[in-house]
Write an enzyme that holds these catalytic residues in place. Structure first.
Site, PDB file in Angstrom:
ATOM      1  N   TYR A  45       0.373  -1.097   0.303  1.00  0.00           N
ATOM      2  CA  TYR A  45      -0.154   0.134  -0.166  1.00  0.00           C
ATOM      3  C   TYR A  45       0.771   1.057   0.167  1.00  0.00           C
ATOM      4  O   TYR A  45       0.562   2.223  -0.407  1.00  0.00           O
ATOM      5  CB  TYR A  45      -0.880  -0.161   0.903  1.00  0.00           C
ATOM      6  CG  TYR A  45      -2.187  -1.235   0.716  1.00  0.00           C
ATOM      7  CD1 TYR A  45      -2.751  -1.994   0.402  1.00  0.00           C
ATOM      8  CD2 TYR A  45      -2.652  -1.210   2.472  1.00  0.00           C
ATOM      9  CE1 TYR A  45      -3.056  -3.063   0.084  1.00  0.00           C
ATOM     10  CE2 TYR A  45      -3.031  -1.950   2.682  1.00  0.00           C
ATOM     11  CZ  TYR A  45      -3.876  -3.062   1.928  1.00  0.00           C
ATOM     12  OH  TYR A  45      -4.791  -4.025   1.182  1.00  0.00           O
ATOM     13  N   HIS A 105       0.632 -11.548   1.927  1.00  0.00           N
ATOM     14  CA  HIS A 105      -0.614 -10.525   1.072  1.00  0.00           C
ATOM     15  C   HIS A 105      -1.489 -11.684   0.122  1.00  0.00           C
ATOM     16  O   HIS A 105      -2.663 -11.057  -0.208  1.00  0.00           O
ATOM     17  CB  HIS A 105      -0.338  -9.093   0.349  1.00  0.00           C
ATOM     18  CG  HIS A 105      -1.338  -8.670  -0.155  1.00  0.00           C
ATOM     19  ND1 HIS A 105      -0.630  -7.038   0.289  1.00  0.00           N
ATOM     20  CD2 HIS A 105      -2.439  -8.181   0.089  1.00  0.00           C
ATOM     21  CE1 HIS A 105      -1.578  -6.360   0.138  1.00  0.00           C
ATOM     22  NE2 HIS A 105      -2.968  -7.944   0.293  1.00  0.00           N
TER      23      HIS A 105
END
Length: 272
Positions: A45, A105
């Protein structure tokens, strides 16, 4: 909600995907001031430093906050040394001595085992309290459990009324793994909250359609981390003040289309 290692996690938190710079820092601070104690970010992010600054700005004691980040796919491909370095960098950017939950992830082919072994070492060194996965299907979990010394505590997957993930969730729960729903309102071209059924339920309960969706998720015994603008923080926290009937829960379940918000987000074919 209790994880399989005995640690408690707030059932609803705040996601930070797409938030950058001062917006990320401000939103995290305001979320904590509003009463949230669960913040979710990721290396990918590119906002860990701002999330850490927002936590510091809030004045809330670190021990009161449940903080999640995730190991990026490109880092996993570079091997154990890079994974270790990335976790150290996350700790530094987040300005914290420990991470409450560290996730893989995506199930990057041929990279999960090495990454998991590094993550386990950080648990043993008390720099990470819990480890888990994100976007894993049943066979990914089975492969991981063949060698994992530490069982994952969470699988963070896409869940919304158009993609209910009932079989996947049931299998995770059977394994003692909690499920955390990302994208509860859909993304891209998917308009979950505009659905007529959800709009009618919002009127019935005198709530917003977003609150109906979040309540549906928590009543399924799931954790969720919706992104939200500050003016919706209070609204999201208020989902703990009412309950949906069994009939309304089933009606929402019937909306399922196995529809991903982005076809590229299929763990079986993702290109990351």
């Amino acid at each position: 909600m209790k994880l399989n290692n005995g640690i408690e996690i707030p059932q609803i938190g705040v996601g930070t995907w797409t938030l950058r710079g001062e917006t990320a820092r401000k939103n995290v601070r305001l979320a904590l001031e509003a009463g949230f104690r669960h913040i979710d970010t990721a290396q990918g992010y590119e906002n860990e430093a701002e999330v850490g600054q927002g936590i510091a700005d809030s004045g809330i004691a670190r021990k009161e906050i449940f903080l999640t980040t995730k190991v990026a796919t490109n880092i996993m491909r570079e091997g154990k040394k890079s994974v270790s370095q990335s976790i150290d960098e996350s700790l530094a950017k987040l300005n914290t001595e420990y991470i409450d939950l560290l996730l893989i992830h995506w199930p990057v082919k041929d990279c999960v085992k090495d990454t998991w072994e590094v993550m386990e070492e950080y648990v043993r060194n008390h720099k990470v309290r819990s480890i888990g996965v994100s976007n894993f299907n049943r066979h990914h979990l089975d492969d991981l459990l063949d060698y994992a010394a530490i069982r994952p505590v969470i699988n963070q997957i896409e869940v919304h009324p158009f993609m209910t993930q009932e079989e996947n969730i049931a299998y995770n729960h059977q394994l003692g793994i909690q499920v955390e729903a990302w994208g509860p309102f859909g993304q891209g071209d998917i308009d979950v909250v505009g659905n007529p059924l959800l709009q009618s339920l919002a009127k019935k309960y005198d709530k917003t359609a977003s609150q109906i969706v979040l309540r549906w998720i928590v009543q399924r015994q799931l954790i969720t981390i919706p992104r939200a603008k500050p003016n919706h923080f209070k609204e999201n926290l208020e989902i703990m003040t009412f309950a949906l009937t069994d009939e309304d829960m089933e009606a929402i379940n019937s909306l399922n289309q196995n529809l991903r918000s982005n076809k590229l987000n299929d763990p079986e074919t993702f290109p990351w």
